[in-house]
Motif scaffolding. Structure first.
Motif, mmCIF file in Angstrom:
data_model
loop_
_atom_site.group_PDB
_atom_site.id
_atom_site.type_symbol
_atom_site.label_atom_id
_atom_site.label_comp_id
_atom_site.label_asym_id
_atom_site.label_seq_id
_atom_site.Cartn_x
_atom_site.Cartn_y
_atom_site.Cartn_z
ATOM 1 N N ALA A 171 0.832 -1.215 0.000
ATOM 2 C CA ALA A 171 0.000 0.000 0.000
ATOM 3 C C ALA A 171 0.864 1.261 0.000
ATOM 4 C CB ALA A 171 -0.948 0.000 1.198
ATOM 5 N N ALA A 172 1.876 1.291 0.871
ATOM 6 C CA ALA A 172 2.720 2.492 0.983
ATOM 7 C C ALA A 172 3.445 2.761 -0.334
ATOM 8 C CB ALA A 172 3.722 2.326 2.121
ATOM 9 N N ALA A 173 3.982 1.697 -0.954
ATOM 10 C CA ALA A 173 4.731 1.848 -2.211
ATOM 11 C C ALA A 173 3.849 2.374 -3.339
ATOM 12 C CB ALA A 173 5.355 0.511 -2.617
ATOM 13 N N THR A 174 2.550 2.108 -3.268
ATOM 14 C CA THR A 174 1.643 2.555 -4.335
ATOM 15 C C THR A 174 0.921 3.846 -3.971
ATOM 16 O OG1 THR A 174 0.044 0.988 -3.418
ATOM 17 C CG2 THR A 174 1.189 0.317 -5.398
ATOM 18 N N GLY A 175 1.192 4.364 -2.749
ATOM 19 C CA GLY A 175 0.564 5.623 -2.341
ATOM 20 C C GLY A 175 -0.905 5.478 -1.981
ATOM 21 N N VAL A 176 -1.327 4.227 -1.735
ATOM 22 C CA VAL A 176 -2.734 3.980 -1.388
ATOM 23 C C VAL A 176 -2.910 4.112 0.121
ATOM 24 C CG1 VAL A 176 -4.489 2.165 -1.260
ATOM 25 C CG2 VAL A 176 -3.201 2.520 -3.369
ATOM 26 N N LYS A 177 -3.936 4.860 0.534
ATOM 27 C CA LYS A 177 -4.202 5.037 1.960
ATOM 28 C C LYS A 177 -5.352 4.140 2.396
ATOM 29 C CE LYS A 177 -2.227 9.578 2.637
ATOM 30 N NZ LYS A 177 -1.544 9.562 1.307
ATOM 31 N N THR A 178 -5.088 3.323 3.419
ATOM 32 C CA THR A 178 -6.133 2.397 3.888
ATOM 33 C C THR A 178 -7.341 3.177 4.427
ATOM 34 O OG1 THR A 178 -5.036 2.253 6.037
ATOM 35 C CG2 THR A 178 -4.492 0.559 4.432
ATOM 36 N N GLU A 179 -7.103 4.336 5.034
ATOM 37 C CA GLU A 179 -8.231 5.117 5.570
ATOM 38 C C GLU A 179 -9.164 5.559 4.440
ATOM 39 O OE1 GLU A 179 -4.816 7.177 6.248
ATOM 40 O OE2 GLU A 179 -4.632 5.032 6.644
ATOM 41 N N THR A 180 -8.562 5.936 3.285
ATOM 42 C CA THR A 180 -9.384 6.348 2.140
ATOM 43 C C THR A 180 -10.221 5.173 1.640
ATOM 44 O OG1 THR A 180 -7.593 7.844 1.528
ATOM 45 C CG2 THR A 180 -9.307 7.479 -0.123
ATOM 46 N N MET A 181 -9.595 3.988 1.574
ATOM 47 C CA MET A 181 -10.341 2.813 1.106
ATOM 48 C C MET A 181 -11.460 2.473 2.084
ATOM 49 S SD MET A 181 -7.423 0.388 -0.649
ATOM 50 C CE MET A 181 -8.481 -0.388 -1.864
ATOM 51 N N SER A 182 -11.162 2.553 3.379
ATOM 52 C CA SER A 182 -12.199 2.276 4.383
ATOM 53 C C SER A 182 -13.341 3.267 4.262
ATOM 54 C CB SER A 182 -11.610 2.367 5.802
ATOM 55 O OG SER A 182 -10.705 1.318 6.016
ATOM 56 N N ALA A 183 -13.007 4.555 4.063
ATOM 57 C CA ALA A 183 -14.038 5.590 3.956
ATOM 58 C C ALA A 183 -14.875 5.398 2.689
ATOM 59 C CB ALA A 183 -13.388 6.974 3.975
ATOM 60 N N ASP A 184 -14.199 5.077 1.568
ATOM 61 C CA ASP A 184 -14.928 4.816 0.315
ATOM 62 C C ASP A 184 -15.901 3.659 0.503
ATOM 63 O OD1 ASP A 184 -13.794 6.817 -1.191
ATOM 64 O OD2 ASP A 184 -12.281 5.535 -2.139
ATOM 65 N N TYR A 185 -15.424 2.602 1.156
ATOM 66 C CA TYR A 185 -16.266 1.418 1.341
ATOM 67 C C TYR A 185 -17.439 1.716 2.274
ATOM 68 C CZ TYR A 185 -17.663 -3.420 2.204
ATOM 69 O OH TYR A 185 -18.387 -4.593 2.309
ATOM 70 N N ALA A 186 -17.175 2.447 3.361
ATOM 71 C CA ALA A 186 -18.233 2.765 4.323
ATOM 72 C C ALA A 186 -19.340 3.594 3.676
ATOM 73 C CB ALA A 186 -17.650 3.507 5.523
ATOM 74 N N ARG A 187 -18.942 4.451 2.718
ATOM 75 C CA ARG A 187 -19.925 5.280 2.028
ATOM 76 C C ARG A 187 -20.811 4.419 1.113
ATOM 77 N NH1 ARG A 187 -16.567 9.496 1.385
ATOM 78 N NH2 ARG A 187 -15.549 8.365 -0.285
ATOM 79 N N ILE A 188 -20.201 3.416 0.482
ATOM 80 C CA ILE A 188 -20.929 2.544 -0.454
ATOM 81 C C ILE A 188 -21.752 1.499 0.291
ATOM 82 C CG2 ILE A 188 -20.586 0.746 -2.205
ATOM 83 C CD1 ILE A 188 -18.028 2.407 -2.981
ATOM 84 N N ASN A 189 -21.161 0.954 1.355
ATOM 85 C CA ASN A 189 -21.823 -0.123 2.089
ATOM 86 C C ASN A 189 -21.613 0.073 3.591
ATOM 87 O OD1 ASN A 189 -22.776 -2.460 3.247
ATOM 88 N ND2 ASN A 189 -21.952 -3.799 1.655
ATOM 89 N N PRO A 190 -22.521 0.827 4.231
ATOM 90 C CA PRO A 190 -22.348 1.130 5.658
ATOM 91 C C PRO A 190 -22.426 -0.111 6.548
ATOM 92 C CG PRO A 190 -24.057 2.522 4.657
ATOM 93 C CD PRO A 190 -23.732 1.444 3.672
ATOM 94 N N HIS A 191 -23.027 -1.201 6.023
ATOM 95 C CA HIS A 191 -23.161 -2.412 6.827
ATOM 96 C C HIS A 191 -22.016 -3.387 6.574
ATOM 97 C CE1 HIS A 191 -27.145 -0.874 7.431
ATOM 98 N NE2 HIS A 191 -27.349 -0.875 6.131
ATOM 99 N N GLY A 192 -21.175 -3.088 5.608
ATOM 100 C CA GLY A 192 -20.135 -4.034 5.211
ATOM 101 C C GLY A 192 -18.923 -3.996 6.124
ATOM 102 N N ARG A 193 -18.117 -5.042 6.018
ATOM 103 C CA ARG A 193 -16.884 -5.117 6.805
ATOM 104 C C ARG A 193 -15.700 -5.180 5.837
ATOM 105 N NH1 ARG A 193 -16.036 -8.796 12.192
ATOM 106 N NH2 ARG A 193 -13.815 -8.390 12.443
ATOM 107 N N ILE A 194 -14.664 -4.433 6.147
ATOM 108 C CA ILE A 194 -13.470 -4.407 5.295
ATOM 109 C C ILE A 194 -12.289 -4.965 6.097
ATOM 110 C CG2 ILE A 194 -12.923 -1.979 5.873
ATOM 111 C CD1 ILE A 194 -12.051 -1.638 2.883
ATOM 112 N N VAL A 195 -11.564 -5.894 5.479
ATOM 113 C CA VAL A 195 -10.417 -6.523 6.129
ATOM 114 C C VAL A 195 -9.190 -6.285 5.257
ATOM 115 C CG1 VAL A 195 -9.386 -8.736 6.813
ATOM 116 C CG2 VAL A 195 -11.824 -8.316 7.231
#
Lengths: 220, 220
Positions: A171-195
């Motif tokens: 993730a770090a090498a590609t500049g991807v932020k886990t918080e952004t992915m978690s936030a994107d997912y929570a917006r799309i699926n508030p009931h979903g779980r991300i691992v």
């Protein structure tokens, strides 16, 4: 007048009927089946292999169905773990359908099997249109691919309740932020779980097992 | 007797007719069109943006069509380069079809355009079944995803003659060997060309331009 031998409504009806048959068959045999979906090259097979490696010492009996247009590369990886496996040749189809799963279930010896992984054809669009009759569904994506899939092609993420972000070590090498992915997912699926996981090095597997509700001392 | 309003033969015939119309329209307007296919998250948009950035100082006029089920994230990235762009909402379709491209071509002002990028819906199975009428096709994959796609889903690689392996800066971290990918590709498509690129940091773009036959002093 133009005619065909069948109409599309009947194809869908047949698929739903077969998905229902698959569901009942798996329930009767007390097999928990997990449909694993996601794009190509995100590590679906590696993740399933890691889960199988955890299940075996717990005495959980596992089987896995591999899909491929040609060859049996993933199927061979499943067999190497000691799990029972069937290779399902899907040709030009962009998904496993209920017919294919039904054939695989009839070909596979389900006696004593507790958990069945169904690794779908790679893709984030087509597989979600084909109900299989599995009780659980996981979508796997890769941290190296960023979170664009969730924003641009959200449907598969809204229709399943568990997403695994694999290759998190990169993730770090590609500049991807886990918080952004978690936030994107929570917006799309508030009931979903991300691992977040790293199947290659074995991290995140405990969290995934917990998210699926598995424990080594579960009653099987 | 069961009837539908159309038969599938006619759908395909209509698609081929529209692909032919698109081809003629692009040829008449002297637009070189490139269909960019590949899985989600491999950097198709980034790669097109890099190419556009090279074209602009050469005086080459570029347009780009972005596809998305929802939103216009890629379209906005194309617009930021100064290129003309159209956002094509593809909904649940796993590909752009000739109808969609035709609508986009009619909506896009093609006057003076030399090169048109058509960024397809992500996937390695469905897009190859839908001829669009573009003269060129590229398949983009990521080094981080390994070469499994070529071995397990070879058709898109046999039907196109240029593959770009992007994110090559992360090949070592993922244990992917470029020689293995080159060998896998050569086995599937002996006539094809493979280019290794890193769109994020701008490497491999010259090789890709050369593979496409573009030079800054080309006659437009």
């Amino acid at each position: 007048m133009e005619i065909t031998q069948y109409n599309t409504d009947d194809v869908l009806a047949r698929q739903l009927k077969l998905a229902d048959e698959n569901y009942r068959l798996l329930k009767t045999r007390q097999v928990r089946a997990i449909n694993v979906m996601g794009p190509v090259g995100v590590g679906k097979t590696s993740l399933i292999v890691r889960l199988i490696e955890r299940f075996i010492p717990c005495g959980v009996k596992v089987a896995a169905i591999a899909a491929a247009a040609v060859g049996d590369e993933d199927h061979q990886r499943f067999l190497e773990t000691g799990a029972r496996s069937i290779n399902l040749t899907t040709g030009e189809d962009g998904h496993i359908d209920a017919t294919g799963l039904n054939r695989a279930l009839l070909a596979l010896d389900l006696a004593g099997i507790n958990v069945l992984f169904v690794e779908n054809v790679p893709g984030i669009i087509s597989p979600v249109d084909y109900p299989l009759g599995t009780g659980d569904e996981i979508v796997v994506i890769a941290a190296t691919s960023g979170g664009g899939a969730m924003r641009k092609y959200p449907r598969i993420f809204t229709q399943t309740d568990l997403v695994v972000v694999n290759k998190i070590d990169l993730a770090a090498a590609t500049g991807v932020k886990t918080e952004t992915m978690s936030a994107d997912y929570a917006r799309i699926n508030p009931h979903g779980r991300i691992v977040f996981a790293d199947a290659k090095h074995g991290s995140g597997i405990d969290e995934l097992l917990a998210a699926l509700g598995f424990e080594c001392d579960s009653k099987w």
